[in-house]
Design an enzyme around this catalytic site. Structure first.
Site, PDB file in Angstrom:
ATOM      1  N   HIS A  79      12.418 -25.711   1.188  1.00 21.29           N
ATOM      2  CA  HIS A  79      11.175 -26.466   1.290  1.00 21.29           C
ATOM      3  C   HIS A  79      11.321 -27.619   2.275  1.00 21.29           C
ATOM      4  CE1 HIS A  79       9.042 -24.740  -2.337  1.00 21.29           C
ATOM      5  NE2 HIS A  79      10.224 -24.167  -2.373  1.00 21.29           N
TER       6      HIS A  79
ATOM      7  N   CYS B 123       3.503 -25.792   1.077  1.00 19.78           N
ATOM      8  CA  CYS B 123       3.485 -26.411  -0.247  1.00 19.78           C
ATOM      9  C   CYS B 123       2.207 -27.223  -0.439  1.00 19.78           C
ATOM     10  CB  CYS B 123       4.734 -27.253  -0.495  1.00 19.78           C
ATOM     11  SG  CYS B 123       4.575 -28.994  -0.122  1.00 19.78           S
ATOM     12  N   GLU B 124       1.650 -27.091  -1.612  1.00 17.13           N
ATOM     13  CA  GLU B 124       0.354 -27.725  -1.848  1.00 17.13           C
ATOM     14  C   GLU B 124       0.480 -29.227  -2.104  1.00 17.13           C
ATOM     15  OE1 GLU B 124      -1.084 -25.352  -5.106  1.00 17.13           O
ATOM     16  OE2 GLU B 124      -0.490 -26.824  -6.613  1.00 17.13           O
ATOM     17  N   HIS B 125       1.681 -29.723  -2.283  1.00 21.97           N
ATOM     18  CA  HIS B 125       1.849 -31.157  -2.526  1.00 21.97           C
ATOM     19  C   HIS B 125       1.932 -31.969  -1.233  1.00 21.97           C
ATOM     20  CE1 HIS B 125       3.692 -29.706  -6.512  1.00 21.97           C
ATOM     21  NE2 HIS B 125       2.416 -29.964  -6.664  1.00 21.97           N
ATOM     22  N   HIS B 126       2.529 -31.367  -0.174  1.00 24.80           N
ATOM     23  CA  HIS B 126       2.722 -32.110   1.068  1.00 24.80           C
ATOM     24  C   HIS B 126       2.124 -31.404   2.283  1.00 24.80           C
ATOM     25  CE1 HIS B 126       6.098 -33.160  -1.679  1.00 24.80           C
ATOM     26  NE2 HIS B 126       5.804 -34.384  -1.295  1.00 24.80           N
TER      27      HIS B 126
ATOM     28  N   CYS C 235       9.482 -30.079   2.650  1.00 23.49           N
ATOM     29  CA  CYS C 235       9.201 -31.395   2.065  1.00 23.49           C
ATOM     30  C   CYS C 235      10.451 -31.988   1.423  1.00 23.49           C
ATOM     31  CB  CYS C 235       8.046 -31.317   1.066  1.00 23.49           C
ATOM     32  SG  CYS C 235       8.306 -30.218  -0.326  1.00 23.49           S
TER      33      CYS C 235
ATOM     34  N   GLN D 208       5.812 -22.628  -5.276  1.00 26.44           N
ATOM     35  CA  GLN D 208       6.604 -21.392  -5.324  1.00 26.44           C
ATOM     36  C   GLN D 208       6.465 -20.670  -6.663  1.00 26.44           C
ATOM     37  OE1 GLN D 208      10.618 -21.823  -3.763  1.00 26.44           O
ATOM     38  NE2 GLN D 208      11.311 -20.058  -4.928  1.00 26.44           N
TER      39      GLN D 208
HETATM   40 ZN    ZN Z   1       6.139 -30.246  -1.112  1.00 26.88          ZN
END
Ligand code: ZN
Length: 189
Positions: free
Chosen positions: A147, A78-81, A149, A119
């Site tokens: 996920h 995931c590109e956020h975490h 995260c 996603q």
């Molecule tokens: Zn994430």
């Protein structure tokens, strides 16, 4: 522009140090290099090219019924975490004159999954790539994933799954086509 493993390893060393650990203790000595190599592998999709990837695997065919490839394993980040999300991808298409070799579907999934992703975008990119290389009348992609995260941090929900879908062409236009696909993939589970 991605860094060579040795340079990337320096950054991982700084992270380990920044976490208050001792990067020179025995168990961690080779960790920056191993982590750099692992991260390079998990993001190797950036180095790949769609045309090159499917090269020589698009075949002429009179097949014009729905083709479904179900349960393709999917591992992404995931590109956020920068934590993994893991799941399954289902792809269907309606060929018109050209079919794609079976193993290439998995390779297309990996090419887009092995990047920093969300996603929703991953689902769309896979669908558009299959449409692009096959010229199909329609393409459908469904991804269901868990996920890390969400499971290991934050709300710590262990059993939630995210489902995303992208319907192109005939799958978007025709409710019957869409329903046929969704029925096919809902079997066997
Ligand atoms: Zn994430």
């Amino acid at each position: 522009m991605s860094l060579p493993v040795e340079d990337l390893a320096e950054h991982f060393r700084a992270i380990i140090d920044g976490l208050g650990e001792d990067p020179d203790r025995e168990g961690l000595q080779d960790t920056p290099t191993r982590a750099a190599k692992a991260m390079k592998f998990l993001t190797q999709g950036y180095e790949q090219d769609l045309a090159e990837l499917v090269n020589n695997a698009v075949f002429e065919s009179a097949m014009d019924e729905m083709v479904v490839i179900q349960d393709i394993e999917l591992y992404s980040m995931c590109e956020h975490h920068m934590l993994p999300f893991i799941g399954k991808c289902h792809i269907a298409y309606l060929p018109q004159g050209r079919v794609l070799g079976l193993s290439k579907f998995a390779r297309v999934v990996d090419m887009y999954a092995r990047r920093l992703q969300i996603q929703e975008n991953l689902t769309r990119e896979i669908a558009e790539a299959i449409e692009n290389v096959t010229g199909a009348k329609g393409v459908a992609v469904v991804i269901e994933a868990q996920h890390m995260c969400m499971m290991m941090r934050g709300v710590e929900k262990q059993n939630s799954r995210m489902k995303t879908s992208m319907m192109l062409g005939q799958f978007r236009k025709s409710q019957a086509t869409r329903t046929e696909f969704l029925n096919l993939i809902s079997n066997n589970r």
